[in-house]
Design a protein around this motif. Structure first.
Motif, PDB file in Angstrom:
ATOM      1  N   ARG A  77       5.138  13.479   7.151  1.00 23.09           N
ATOM      2  CA  ARG A  77       4.630  11.736   5.826  1.00 23.09           C
ATOM      3  C   ARG A  77       6.200  11.872   5.660  1.00 23.09           C
ATOM      4  O   ARG A  77       6.413  12.741   5.639  1.00 23.09           O
ATOM      5  CB  ARG A  77       4.252  12.056   4.856  1.00 23.09           C
ATOM      6  CG  ARG A  77       2.390  11.654   5.586  1.00 23.09           C
ATOM      7  CD  ARG A  77       0.855  11.193   4.679  1.00 23.09           C
ATOM      8  NE  ARG A  77       0.192  11.324   5.320  1.00 23.09           N
ATOM      9  CZ  ARG A  77      -1.582  11.707   4.835  1.00 23.09           C
ATOM     10  NH1 ARG A  77      -1.493  13.176   4.576  1.00 23.09           N
ATOM     11  NH2 ARG A  77      -2.243  11.550   5.234  1.00 23.09           N
ATOM     12  N   GLN A  93       4.761   3.827  -5.313  1.00 25.17           N
ATOM     13  CA  GLN A  93       3.258   2.819  -4.709  1.00 25.17           C
ATOM     14  C   GLN A  93       3.112   1.844  -4.332  1.00 25.17           C
ATOM     15  O   GLN A  93       2.986   1.459  -3.401  1.00 25.17           O
ATOM     16  CB  GLN A  93       1.928   4.150  -4.728  1.00 25.17           C
ATOM     17  CG  GLN A  93       0.761   3.430  -3.381  1.00 25.17           C
ATOM     18  CD  GLN A  93      -0.768   4.119  -4.475  1.00 25.17           C
ATOM     19  OE1 GLN A  93      -0.893   4.244  -5.545  1.00 25.17           O
ATOM     20  NE2 GLN A  93      -1.085   5.123  -3.104  1.00 25.17           N
ATOM     21  N   ARG A  97       3.844  -0.815  -0.853  1.00 28.02           N
ATOM     22  CA  ARG A  97       2.850  -1.240  -0.330  1.00 28.02           C
ATOM     23  C   ARG A  97       3.037  -2.564  -0.227  1.00 28.02           C
ATOM     24  O   ARG A  97       3.127  -3.863   0.631  1.00 28.02           O
ATOM     25  CB  ARG A  97       1.214  -1.086  -1.233  1.00 28.02           C
ATOM     26  CG  ARG A  97       1.044  -0.322  -1.019  1.00 28.02           C
ATOM     27  CD  ARG A  97      -0.165  -0.471  -1.738  1.00 28.02           C
ATOM     28  NE  ARG A  97      -0.878   0.958  -1.762  1.00 28.02           N
ATOM     29  CZ  ARG A  97      -2.348   1.685  -1.871  1.00 28.02           C
ATOM     30  NH1 ARG A  97      -2.513   0.719  -2.777  1.00 28.02           N
ATOM     31  NH2 ARG A  97      -3.304   2.304  -1.446  1.00 28.02           N
ATOM     32  N   THR A 105       0.114   4.996   1.684  1.00 36.99           N
ATOM     33  CA  THR A 105       0.085   5.424   0.776  1.00 36.99           C
ATOM     34  C   THR A 105      -0.648   6.619   0.501  1.00 36.99           C
ATOM     35  O   THR A 105      -2.109   5.936   0.030  1.00 36.99           O
ATOM     36  CB  THR A 105       1.060   4.777  -0.291  1.00 36.99           C
ATOM     37  OG1 THR A 105       0.020   4.158  -0.605  1.00 36.99           O
ATOM     38  CG2 THR A 105       1.993   3.449   0.366  1.00 36.99           C
ATOM     39  N   VAL A 118       4.242   8.413   2.246  1.00 37.85           N
ATOM     40  CA  VAL A 118       3.919   6.914   3.134  1.00 37.85           C
ATOM     41  C   VAL A 118       4.308   7.713   4.432  1.00 37.85           C
ATOM     42  O   VAL A 118       4.635   8.664   4.971  1.00 37.85           O
ATOM     43  CB  VAL A 118       4.626   6.779   2.148  1.00 37.85           C
ATOM     44  CG1 VAL A 118       4.637   5.861   1.437  1.00 37.85           C
ATOM     45  CG2 VAL A 118       6.417   6.027   3.148  1.00 37.85           C
TER      46      VAL A 118
END
Length: 152
Positions: A77, A93, A97, A105, A118
């Motif tokens: 990640r 976050q 997005r 996430t 992520v």
């Protein structure tokens, strides 16, 4: 004791100098046991570690998550945020997005820090490529190895 140490150091220096001198004046001859070649061919015929490896591009099939089974494997990640402020973690976050709606996430809290990571990448090269893309939008971006979710 000091005398013995000086002798050892002198011997090492002399040995190293003679090796360097020998490498400048002589050709290097590589001797390979014939059993190594035989072992390579046997392993290639068995499908293990072939002698000549050619890169093969395997097309990725788009997975329909609703019809797939989610499993956990060891993967990678990309971390996009690390800090102690909870609101900053959730805002990073949300910002991610908005840019990448199809990538998952995750927020972890390891006291006293929040970490936003992520993606679910199976290979380090995929994660590194995505990390290099994210460096333009986020600071302090890193790749971490951990358990990730994959859909099959």
């Amino acid at each position: 004791m000091l005398k013995r140490g000086l002798i050892v150091v002198f011997a090492l220096v002399a040995f190293t100098f003679s090796k360097v001198k020998a490498q400048q004046n002589e050709n290097v001859v590589v001797v390979k046991d014939t059993l190594i070649t035989l072992l390579q061919h046997v392993r290639a015929n068995m499908g293990i570690n072939p002698v000549e490896s050619k890169p093969v591009a395997v097309p990725t099939k788009p997975t329909v998550r609703s019809a797939a089974t989610r499993t956990t494997v060891r993967g990678f990640r990309v971390q996009i945020f690390a800090g102690s402020d909870r609101n900053s973690a959730f805002s990073e976050q949300a910002r991610f997005r908005n840019m990448y709606k199809d990538i998952d996430t995750y927020i972890n809290y390891d006291e006293p820090n929040y970490r936003v990571k992520v993606g679910d990448f199976r290979s380090r090269s995929e994660a590194n490529n995505f990390m290099n893309l994210l460096r333009q939008q986020f600071k302090n971006v890193f790749v971490f190895s951990e358990n990730v979710f994959v859909y099959q």
